[in-house]
Enzyme design. Sequence first.
Site, PDB file in Angstrom:
ATOM      1  N   TRP A  65     -95.990  63.009  22.508  1.00 45.93           N
ATOM      2  CA  TRP A  65     -95.211  63.908  23.375  1.00 45.93           C
ATOM      3  C   TRP A  65     -93.989  64.492  22.766  1.00 45.93           C
ATOM      4  O   TRP A  65     -93.506  65.717  23.020  1.00 45.93           O
ATOM      5  CB  TRP A  65     -95.009  63.275  24.804  1.00 45.93           C
TER       6      TRP A  65
ATOM      7  N   ASP B 169     -87.417  62.776  28.434  1.00 46.31           N
ATOM      8  CA  ASP B 169     -88.641  63.080  29.074  1.00 46.31           C
ATOM      9  C   ASP B 169     -89.171  61.743  29.728  1.00 46.31           C
ATOM     10  O   ASP B 169     -89.593  60.941  28.942  1.00 46.31           O
ATOM     11  CB  ASP B 169     -89.643  63.697  27.949  1.00 46.31           C
TER      12      ASP B 169
ATOM     13  N   LYS C  89     -97.267  60.482  37.945  1.00 47.71           N
ATOM     14  CA  LYS C  89     -97.435  59.060  37.474  1.00 47.71           C
ATOM     15  C   LYS C  89     -96.650  58.399  38.362  1.00 47.71           C
ATOM     16  O   LYS C  89     -97.290  57.511  39.349  1.00 47.71           O
ATOM     17  CB  LYS C  89     -97.011  59.026  36.015  1.00 47.71           C
TER      18      LYS C  89
HETATM   19  C1  LIG Z   1     -94.308  61.632  28.295  1.00 49.22           C
HETATM   20  C2  LIG Z   1     -94.952  62.879  28.738  1.00 49.22           C
HETATM   21  N1  LIG Z   1     -94.514  64.055  28.531  1.00 49.22           N
HETATM   22  C3  LIG Z   1     -95.127  64.999  29.020  1.00 49.22           C
HETATM   23  C4  LIG Z   1     -96.169  65.278  29.522  1.00 49.22           C
HETATM   24  C5  LIG Z   1     -96.848  66.523  30.038  1.00 49.22           C
HETATM   25  O1  LIG Z   1     -96.969  66.481  31.512  1.00 49.22           O
HETATM   26  P1  LIG Z   1     -97.508  68.019  32.230  1.00 49.22           P
HETATM   27  O2  LIG Z   1     -98.924  67.395  32.138  1.00 49.22           O
HETATM   28  O3  LIG Z   1     -96.969  67.681  33.715  1.00 49.22           O
HETATM   29  O4  LIG Z   1     -96.824  69.097  31.663  1.00 49.22           O
HETATM   30  C6  LIG Z   1     -96.834  64.033  29.742  1.00 49.22           C
HETATM   31  C7  LIG Z   1     -98.482  63.841  30.491  1.00 49.22           C
HETATM   32  O5  LIG Z   1     -99.067  62.917  30.460  1.00 49.22           O
HETATM   33  C8  LIG Z   1     -96.418  62.777  29.382  1.00 49.22           C
HETATM   34  O6  LIG Z   1     -96.962  61.639  29.399  1.00 49.22           O
END
Ligand SMILES: Cc1ncc(COP(=O)(O)O)c(C=O)c1O
Length: 361
Positions: free
Chosen positions: A102, A172, A196
């Site tokens: 991520w 994040d 989550k």
């Molecule tokens: C740490 C993290 N950042 C970003 C995301 C992306 O999130 P989204 O699907 O809401 O764009 C996720 C999705 O699992 C994640 O776990």
Amino acid sequence: MKRIFNFSAGPAMLPQSVLEQAQAEMLDWNGSGMSVMEMSHRGHEYMSIAAEAEADLREIMGIPSNYKVLFLQGGASSQFAMIPQNLLRGKGTADYVDTGDWSDKAIMEAKRYGKVNVVASSKIGNYTSVPAFDTWTRDANAAYLHYTPNETIRGVEFGWIPETGDVPLVADMSSTILSRPLDVSKFGLIYAGAQKNIGPAGLTIVIVRDDLIGETLPGTPTMFDYKIHADNESMYNTPATYSWYLAGLVFKWIKQQGGLAGMATLNQRKAQKLYTAIETSGGFYHSPVAPDCRSWMNVPFILANAELDKSFLSEAAQQGLMTLKGHRLFGGMRASLYNAMPEAGVDTLVSFMQDFAKKNG
Ligand SMILES: Cc1ncc(COP(=O)(O)O)c(C=O)c1O
């Protein structure tokens, strides 16, 4: 009615009492004769739901009054672009810490808008640790420093908050927000997709210090401007009304669990039980993550004999233990233990794992 223990990394389990309340209110919210889904976001009923959810989130997280709380859409992934668009503010460079998949996505997106200085990376070690702070090569003039306190895919979590002085800290928190108490004042911006620990997918929460907004890059779309959303109380356009309402019910549920301190006690205990089961399996299972940064929320584990993966998953499913397959990038297993995963789910998983190891070891 059958309810399973769903160990998905997201969308994930919601507290059963929250779902029951939503069910009871489905056709007629509070005598309004309408479902929340059918309400105008500008009507007084919905405005009260939205305001109460924000007030409850402010209370449980202790969010200072100089921070805006935005209820947006577009997922955490849109934030990968919105952050540089809003926070570069005339500075060319932003610092990023690379601790997993991520972080890497956030870096790739930020590179479209400015210079990215990767201060440290754990990629060489297959993203199984957090680089020590004293090895970070930070830029004192960076517009902000971005990091991912919990990497959902490989289960790597910071046990500490980086001290970045005057450089705003951006986090994040998609897979760790609300899992424990947090000093929001240490951050310039916190963001999280809802699916989550907050509520259903479709909602993204951004908590941002108010002096950081209002100066976007030229060409930034209106919908990507934090100031627009802040000035319009997240109702510049139609928000994700039902997800926002359900998030509000989750915030009330967290309050009933003793707030974030209560969540932390429970989450730590759940994670401890699972890591202990892994550690005491005599090598049948192992965790690839360095012990000092093992996540409370996402617990990956590998079976020493990968040929048993299929039967592990199918026998687990027979006991109602679902979605334990590891991420396609990583393999093995992963159990996500977000706030709403009951301790009984972890207990059932642990005893299943012990029986499975005995049978197949
Ligand atoms: C740490 C993290 N950042 C970003 C995301 C992306 O999130 P989204 O699907 O809401 O764009 C996720 C999705 O699992 C994640 O776990």
